[in-house]
Write a protein that holds these residues in place. Structure first.
Motif, PDB file in Angstrom:
ATOM      1  N   GLY A  34     -42.263  50.824   0.733  1.00 31.66           N
ATOM      2  CA  GLY A  34     -42.747  50.606  -0.630  1.00 31.66           C
ATOM      3  C   GLY A  34     -42.666  49.189  -1.130  1.00 31.66           C
ATOM      4  N   GLY A  35     -42.335  48.250  -0.238  1.00 33.73           N
ATOM      5  CA  GLY A  35     -42.302  46.839  -0.622  1.00 33.73           C
ATOM      6  C   GLY A  35     -40.922  46.340  -0.975  1.00 33.73           C
ATOM      7  N   ILE A  36     -40.511  45.255  -0.334  1.00 34.73           N
ATOM      8  CA  ILE A  36     -39.253  44.583  -0.665  1.00 34.73           C
ATOM      9  C   ILE A  36     -39.506  43.078  -0.750  1.00 34.73           C
ATOM     10  N   THR A  37     -38.500  42.332  -1.140  1.00 42.62           N
ATOM     11  CA  THR A  37     -38.619  40.885  -1.283  1.00 42.62           C
ATOM     12  C   THR A  37     -39.064  40.240   0.031  1.00 42.62           C
ATOM     13  N   PRO A  38     -40.116  39.425  -0.002  1.00 47.90           N
ATOM     14  CA  PRO A  38     -40.573  38.755   1.231  1.00 47.90           C
ATOM     15  C   PRO A  38     -39.677  37.575   1.585  1.00 47.90           C
ATOM     16  N   LYS A  39     -39.830  37.104   2.796  1.00 51.77           N
ATOM     17  CA  LYS A  39     -39.068  35.928   3.241  1.00 51.77           C
ATOM     18  C   LYS A  39     -39.544  34.698   2.470  1.00 51.77           C
ATOM     19  N   ILE A  40     -38.620  33.835   2.130  1.00 52.95           N
ATOM     20  CA  ILE A  40     -38.958  32.675   1.314  1.00 52.95           C
ATOM     21  C   ILE A  40     -39.935  31.749   2.044  1.00 52.95           C
ATOM     22  N   GLU A  41     -39.833  31.673   3.368  1.00 56.49           N
ATOM     23  CA  GLU A  41     -40.762  30.819   4.107  1.00 56.49           C
ATOM     24  C   GLU A  41     -42.184  31.378   4.055  1.00 56.49           C
ATOM     25  N   ASP A  42     -42.323  32.699   3.967  1.00 52.57           N
ATOM     26  CA  ASP A  42     -43.650  33.304   3.832  1.00 52.57           C
ATOM     27  C   ASP A  42     -44.232  33.037   2.446  1.00 52.57           C
ATOM     28  N   VAL A  43     -43.384  33.107   1.434  1.00 51.53           N
ATOM     29  CA  VAL A  43     -43.842  32.796   0.068  1.00 51.53           C
ATOM     30  C   VAL A  43     -44.310  31.347   0.003  1.00 51.53           C
ATOM     31  N   LYS A  44     -43.552  30.462   0.618  1.00 53.64           N
ATOM     32  CA  LYS A  44     -43.909  29.043   0.629  1.00 53.64           C
ATOM     33  C   LYS A  44     -45.258  28.833   1.310  1.00 53.64           C
ATOM     34  N   GLU A  45     -45.472  29.513   2.431  1.00 55.87           N
ATOM     35  CA  GLU A  45     -46.727  29.374   3.160  1.00 55.87           C
ATOM     36  C   GLU A  45     -47.909  29.887   2.344  1.00 55.87           C
ATOM     37  N   VAL A  46     -47.736  31.059   1.741  1.00 50.07           N
ATOM     38  CA  VAL A  46     -48.812  31.632   0.920  1.00 50.07           C
ATOM     39  C   VAL A  46     -49.124  30.723  -0.259  1.00 50.07           C
ATOM     40  N   LYS A  47     -48.085  30.242  -0.911  1.00 47.82           N
ATOM     41  CA  LYS A  47     -48.288  29.380  -2.085  1.00 47.82           C
ATOM     42  C   LYS A  47     -49.056  28.110  -1.699  1.00 47.82           C
ATOM     43  N   ASN A  48     -48.839  27.633  -0.505  1.00 52.05           N
ATOM     44  CA  ASN A  48     -49.534  26.425  -0.050  1.00 52.05           C
ATOM     45  C   ASN A  48     -50.978  26.676   0.372  1.00 52.05           C
ATOM     46  N   LYS A  49     -51.308  27.947   0.664  1.00 55.14           N
ATOM     47  CA  LYS A  49     -52.629  28.243   1.226  1.00 55.14           C
ATOM     48  C   LYS A  49     -53.590  28.933   0.259  1.00 55.14           C
ATOM     49  N   ILE A  50     -53.104  29.402  -0.885  1.00 57.10           N
ATOM     50  CA  ILE A  50     -53.996  30.083  -1.830  1.00 57.10           C
ATOM     51  C   ILE A  50     -53.863  29.478  -3.224  1.00 57.10           C
ATOM     52  N   ARG A  51     -54.844  29.748  -4.050  1.00 54.34           N
ATOM     53  CA  ARG A  51     -54.822  29.304  -5.447  1.00 54.34           C
ATOM     54  C   ARG A  51     -54.788  30.495  -6.411  1.00 54.34           C
ATOM     55  N   THR A  52     -54.808  31.697  -5.858  1.00 59.00           N
ATOM     56  CA  THR A  52     -54.742  32.915  -6.668  1.00 59.00           C
ATOM     57  C   THR A  52     -53.343  33.071  -7.255  1.00 59.00           C
ATOM     58  N   ASP A  53     -53.244  33.633  -8.463  1.00 63.62           N
ATOM     59  CA  ASP A  53     -51.937  33.900  -9.054  1.00 63.62           C
ATOM     60  C   ASP A  53     -51.092  34.732  -8.100  1.00 63.62           C
ATOM     61  N   LEU A  54     -49.845  34.331  -7.924  1.00 62.70           N
ATOM     62  CA  LEU A  54     -48.957  34.957  -6.956  1.00 62.70           C
ATOM     63  C   LEU A  54     -47.699  35.496  -7.638  1.00 62.70           C
ATOM     64  N   TYR A  55     -47.595  36.824  -7.672  1.00 65.59           N
ATOM     65  CA  TYR A  55     -46.398  37.489  -8.177  1.00 65.59           C
ATOM     66  C   TYR A  55     -45.586  37.957  -6.969  1.00 65.59           C
ATOM     67  N   VAL A  56     -44.282  37.746  -7.002  1.00 60.11           N
ATOM     68  CA  VAL A  56     -43.426  38.090  -5.870  1.00 60.11           C
ATOM     69  C   VAL A  56     -42.536  39.279  -6.211  1.00 60.11           C
ATOM     70  N   MET A  57     -42.473  40.227  -5.280  1.00 63.93           N
ATOM     71  CA  MET A  57     -41.604  41.391  -5.427  1.00 63.93           C
ATOM     72  C   MET A  57     -40.146  40.979  -5.259  1.00 63.93           C
ATOM     73  N   ILE A  58     -39.312  41.393  -6.209  1.00 64.74           N
ATOM     74  CA  ILE A  58     -37.874  41.158  -6.109  1.00 64.74           C
ATOM     75  C   ILE A  58     -37.204  42.521  -5.963  1.00 64.74           C
ATOM     76  N   ARG A  59     -36.984  42.900  -4.720  1.00 66.31           N
ATOM     77  CA  ARG A  59     -36.388  44.199  -4.404  1.00 66.31           C
ATOM     78  C   ARG A  59     -35.693  44.063  -3.055  1.00 66.31           C
ATOM     79  N   PRO A  60     -34.383  43.924  -3.030  1.00 65.92           N
ATOM     80  CA  PRO A  60     -33.680  43.577  -1.789  1.00 65.92           C
ATOM     81  C   PRO A  60     -33.676  44.672  -0.727  1.00 65.92           C
TER      82      PRO A  60
END
Length: 222
Positions: A34-60
């Motif tokens: 059902g979705g958990i917090t992604p790896k920070i390096e993946d968030v960094k990569e996505v943020k660098n490659k897209i311009r779409t609004d990015l909401y991150v799941m916070i669920r350990p």
């Protein structure tokens, strides 16, 4: 103008969803739980490659939505780290062992997240008294509630979703999610008339976003 948020469980999917015109991406990992917090390096990569609004799941962790003190500290740390990456918002939800909203813990996370907007996720669907819960979320300052109306699909929960939309009085966005596809979004929208919808838009039997499905979702909402 109606909008669509796409849940993405890996970097590749986030890039596909962005290219297909998603209005917002909910980024996480762990589709099977059902979705958990992604790896920070993946968030960094996505943020660098897209311009779409990015909401991150916070669920350990997956499972229930009440957390140990250790898990709660992880949630706080994740918000602080993700803010530094320039994400656009967060998705989380903490319940008490009695399945009511944990006011103090949610408030603490909302304070850490400021000024970024926060969505209360489908933990909402496990709460019995949804009217009271919705009022609490508005008071706390959540901007969106992701809900199927019931525990299964948004189409099955359309009556509750319609009621929640009426109760929200435009003080919070009710975002239907759960089993939404291009084949049923028009039917659902004609009944409840929400402003934002949520879909994983996955390819059949895969955990990858279907580019054409996102295109069709957008088309069927316009």
């Amino acid at each position: 103008m109606k909008k669509i948020e796409i849940a993405c469980f890996n970097v590749k999917s986030a890039i596909i969803a962005s290219k297909a015109g998603a209005d917002r991406i909910e980024f996480c990992e762990g589709y099977e739980i059902g979705g958990i917090t992604p790896k920070i390096e993946d968030v960094k990569e996505v943020k660098n490659k897209i311009r779409t609004d990015l909401y991150v799941m916070i669920r350990p962790v997956g499972g229930k939505f009440n957390y140990t003190e250790k898990a709660f500290l992880q949630m706080k740390q994740s918000i602080q780290e993700m803010k530094l990456l320039g994400v656009d918002g967060f998705v989380f939800g903490i319940l008490t062992p009695q399945n009511t909203i944990d006011i103090e813990r949610n408030k603490e996370l909302l304070e850490l997240a400021k000024p970024l907007p926060c969505t209360f996720h489908r933990a909402f669907d496990t709460i019995e008294d949804k009217k009271t819960a919705l009022s609490i979320l508005i008071t706390l300052g959540f901007t969106t509630v992701l809900t199927s109306g019931i525990i299964t699909t948004a189409l099955e929960g359309k009556e509750i979703l319609k009621t929640l939309l009426q109760l929200s009085k435009n003080k919070i966005t009710i975002m239907p999610g759960g089993g939404i596809r291009a084949t049923n979004i028009q039917l659902l929208d004609s009944y409840i008339n929400a402003s934002y919808y949520h879909s994983a838009a996955l390819k059949k039997e895969e955990e990858i976003t279907d580019f054409d499905e996102v295109i069709q979702l957008k088309k069927n909402l316009s």
